[in-house]
Design a protein around this motif. Structure first.
Motif, mmCIF file in Angstrom:
data_model
loop_
_atom_site.group_PDB
_atom_site.id
_atom_site.type_symbol
_atom_site.label_atom_id
_atom_site.label_comp_id
_atom_site.label_asym_id
_atom_site.label_seq_id
_atom_site.Cartn_x
_atom_site.Cartn_y
_atom_site.Cartn_z
ATOM 1 N N LYS A 84 -1.337 41.155 82.576
ATOM 2 C CA LYS A 84 -2.042 40.268 83.502
ATOM 3 C C LYS A 84 -1.737 40.639 84.945
ATOM 4 O O LYS A 84 -2.632 40.655 85.803
ATOM 5 C CB LYS A 84 -1.623 38.826 83.217
ATOM 6 C CG LYS A 84 -2.493 37.773 83.844
ATOM 7 C CD LYS A 84 -2.088 36.395 83.348
ATOM 8 C CE LYS A 84 -2.999 35.317 83.885
ATOM 9 N NZ LYS A 84 -2.635 33.987 83.379
ATOM 10 N N ALA A 85 -0.464 40.950 85.227
ATOM 11 C CA ALA A 85 -0.077 41.346 86.589
ATOM 12 C C ALA A 85 -0.793 42.629 86.998
ATOM 13 O O ALA A 85 -1.276 42.748 88.133
ATOM 14 C CB ALA A 85 1.436 41.526 86.667
ATOM 15 N N LYS A 86 -0.884 43.566 86.063
ATOM 16 C CA LYS A 86 -1.567 44.828 86.371
ATOM 17 C C LYS A 86 -3.046 44.584 86.654
ATOM 18 O O LYS A 86 -3.602 45.151 87.607
ATOM 19 C CB LYS A 86 -1.402 45.802 85.197
ATOM 20 C CG LYS A 86 -1.831 47.201 85.495
ATOM 21 C CD LYS A 86 -1.461 48.152 84.372
ATOM 22 C CE LYS A 86 -1.805 49.570 84.747
ATOM 23 N NZ LYS A 86 -1.425 50.523 83.704
ATOM 24 N N ASP A 87 -3.686 43.739 85.839
ATOM 25 C CA ASP A 87 -5.094 43.410 86.067
ATOM 26 C C ASP A 87 -5.282 42.743 87.432
ATOM 27 O O ASP A 87 -6.234 43.051 88.151
ATOM 28 C CB ASP A 87 -5.613 42.473 84.972
ATOM 29 C CG ASP A 87 -5.785 43.175 83.628
ATOM 30 O OD1 ASP A 87 -5.790 44.430 83.603
ATOM 31 O OD2 ASP A 87 -5.890 42.464 82.612
ATOM 32 N N VAL A 90 -5.081 45.304 90.216
ATOM 33 C CA VAL A 90 -6.325 46.075 90.310
ATOM 34 C C VAL A 90 -7.403 45.230 90.992
ATOM 35 O O VAL A 90 -8.109 45.700 91.893
ATOM 36 C CB VAL A 90 -6.786 46.537 88.904
ATOM 37 C CG1 VAL A 90 -8.206 47.080 88.928
ATOM 38 C CG2 VAL A 90 -5.825 47.581 88.357
ATOM 39 N N ARG A 91 -7.514 43.970 90.570
ATOM 40 C CA ARG A 91 -8.511 43.065 91.159
ATOM 41 C C ARG A 91 -8.244 42.862 92.653
ATOM 42 O O ARG A 91 -9.171 42.860 93.467
ATOM 43 C CB ARG A 91 -8.451 41.717 90.420
ATOM 44 C CG ARG A 91 -9.335 40.658 90.988
ATOM 45 C CD ARG A 91 -10.763 40.810 90.552
ATOM 46 N NE ARG A 91 -11.531 39.642 90.960
ATOM 47 C CZ ARG A 91 -12.734 39.710 91.464
ATOM 48 N NH1 ARG A 91 -13.336 40.865 91.615
ATOM 49 N NH2 ARG A 91 -13.374 38.625 91.825
ATOM 50 N N ASN A 92 -6.980 42.731 93.022
ATOM 51 C CA ASN A 92 -6.611 42.559 94.423
ATOM 52 C C ASN A 92 -7.001 43.793 95.236
ATOM 53 O O ASN A 92 -7.530 43.669 96.348
ATOM 54 C CB ASN A 92 -5.112 42.283 94.533
ATOM 55 C CG ASN A 92 -4.724 41.811 95.910
ATOM 56 O OD1 ASN A 92 -5.482 41.135 96.582
ATOM 57 N ND2 ASN A 92 -3.526 42.181 96.323
ATOM 58 N N ALA A 93 -6.749 44.966 94.693
ATOM 59 C CA ALA A 93 -7.111 46.197 95.398
ATOM 60 C C ALA A 93 -8.623 46.279 95.588
ATOM 61 O O ALA A 93 -9.113 46.669 96.670
ATOM 62 C CB ALA A 93 -6.598 47.410 94.626
ATOM 63 N N GLU A 94 -9.381 45.904 94.553
ATOM 64 C CA GLU A 94 -10.843 45.912 94.672
ATOM 65 C C GLU A 94 -11.311 44.947 95.755
ATOM 66 O O GLU A 94 -12.191 45.278 96.557
ATOM 67 C CB GLU A 94 -11.483 45.528 93.333
ATOM 68 C CG GLU A 94 -11.342 46.575 92.248
ATOM 69 C CD GLU A 94 -11.806 46.063 90.876
ATOM 70 O OE1 GLU A 94 -12.177 44.861 90.763
ATOM 71 O OE2 GLU A 94 -11.787 46.860 89.928
ATOM 72 N N LEU A 95 -10.718 43.760 95.766
ATOM 73 C CA LEU A 95 -11.113 42.762 96.763
ATOM 74 C C LEU A 95 -10.727 43.195 98.174
ATOM 75 O O LEU A 95 -11.487 42.954 99.128
ATOM 76 C CB LEU A 95 -10.501 41.400 96.423
ATOM 77 C CG LEU A 95 -11.083 40.707 95.181
ATOM 78 C CD1 LEU A 95 -10.294 39.452 94.853
ATOM 79 C CD2 LEU A 95 -12.555 40.377 95.371
ATOM 80 N N GLU A 96 -9.568 43.826 98.316
ATOM 81 C CA GLU A 96 -9.171 44.325 99.637
ATOM 82 C C GLU A 96 -10.145 45.394 100.115
ATOM 83 O O GLU A 96 -10.521 45.421 101.294
ATOM 84 C CB GLU A 96 -7.745 44.884 99.589
ATOM 85 C CG GLU A 96 -6.683 43.805 99.536
ATOM 86 C CD GLU A 96 -5.281 44.368 99.407
ATOM 87 O OE1 GLU A 96 -5.121 45.589 99.163
ATOM 88 O OE2 GLU A 96 -4.323 43.584 99.553
ATOM 89 N N GLN A 97 -10.578 46.258 99.207
ATOM 90 C CA GLN A 97 -11.560 47.293 99.554
ATOM 91 C C GLN A 97 -12.883 46.642 99.970
ATOM 92 O O GLN A 97 -13.506 47.056 100.947
ATOM 93 C CB GLN A 97 -11.777 48.239 98.367
ATOM 94 C CG GLN A 97 -12.779 49.340 98.627
ATOM 95 C CD GLN A 97 -12.322 50.276 99.731
ATOM 96 O OE1 GLN A 97 -11.156 50.596 99.840
ATOM 97 N NE2 GLN A 97 -13.249 50.712 100.563
ATOM 98 N N ARG A 98 -13.284 45.621 99.236
ATOM 99 C CA ARG A 98 -14.537 44.933 99.557
ATOM 100 C C ARG A 98 -14.449 44.250 100.917
ATOM 101 O O ARG A 98 -15.400 44.287 101.704
ATOM 102 C CB ARG A 98 -14.849 43.912 98.460
ATOM 103 C CG ARG A 98 -16.181 43.251 98.619
ATOM 104 C CD ARG A 98 -16.520 42.406 97.421
ATOM 105 N NE ARG A 98 -17.766 41.710 97.634
ATOM 106 C CZ ARG A 98 -18.195 40.706 96.915
ATOM 107 N NH1 ARG A 98 -17.478 40.286 95.894
ATOM 108 N NH2 ARG A 98 -19.328 40.119 97.170
#
Length: 144
Positions: A84-87, A90-98
């Motif tokens: 869950k932490a890894k997911d 990944v989600r946080n990195a995607e949102l930061e990129q967005r």
């Protein structure tokens, strides 16, 4: 083990009490000799030395099994938390990129709007007389 013989002797004395002819003495002699209580009393009390040991071993085995199951549950829980932490990373990195992309787009649009209003103000001030109603609009766009 000393406590077991003490409880056995007190149990034997209690079982022998109703007898009329020397029941107490017989129970005390049997306890002093280390003899087991009668079979009926043993079943009634349910605890011989062998039974106690067997119950202790069963309890230890149940405890070991329970502890192993608890360790397995903990391991599964930790594995789930790590996934869950890894997911979430990944989600946080995607949102930061967005967010970064949207900030860049916003800045670009602001610059385009600024340039557009600057060109519009040059046209309105340089072209016809100064009596047009565009002065208020020009000032409004320049503030944004």
């Amino acid at each position: 083990m000393g406590g077991a013989s003490a409880s056995a002797s007190s149990g034997a004395g209690a079982d022998e009490r109703p007898k009329e002819d020397g029941g107490k003495q017989g129970g005390q002699l049997a306890a002093a000799a280390g003899a087991q209580p009668p079979a009926a009393a043993g079943k009634k009390r349910g605890r011989t030395a062998g039974d106690k040991e067997q119950n202790r071993l069963k309890r230890l085995l149940r405890n070991r099994v329970s502890a192993q199951q608890a360790r397995e549950r903990k391991k599964a829980y930790l594995t789930e938390l790590e996934a869950k932490a890894k997911d979430l990373e990944v989600r946080n990195a995607e949102l930061e990129q967005r967010v970064s992309t949207l900030q860049n787009e916003n800045n670009t649009l602001r610059q385009i709007l600024k340039n557009t209003t600057a060109h519009a103000s040059k046209r309105s001030s340089g072209g016809g007389g100064g009596k047009g109603g565009d002065g208020g609009k020009k000032h409004h766009f320049a503030k944004s």
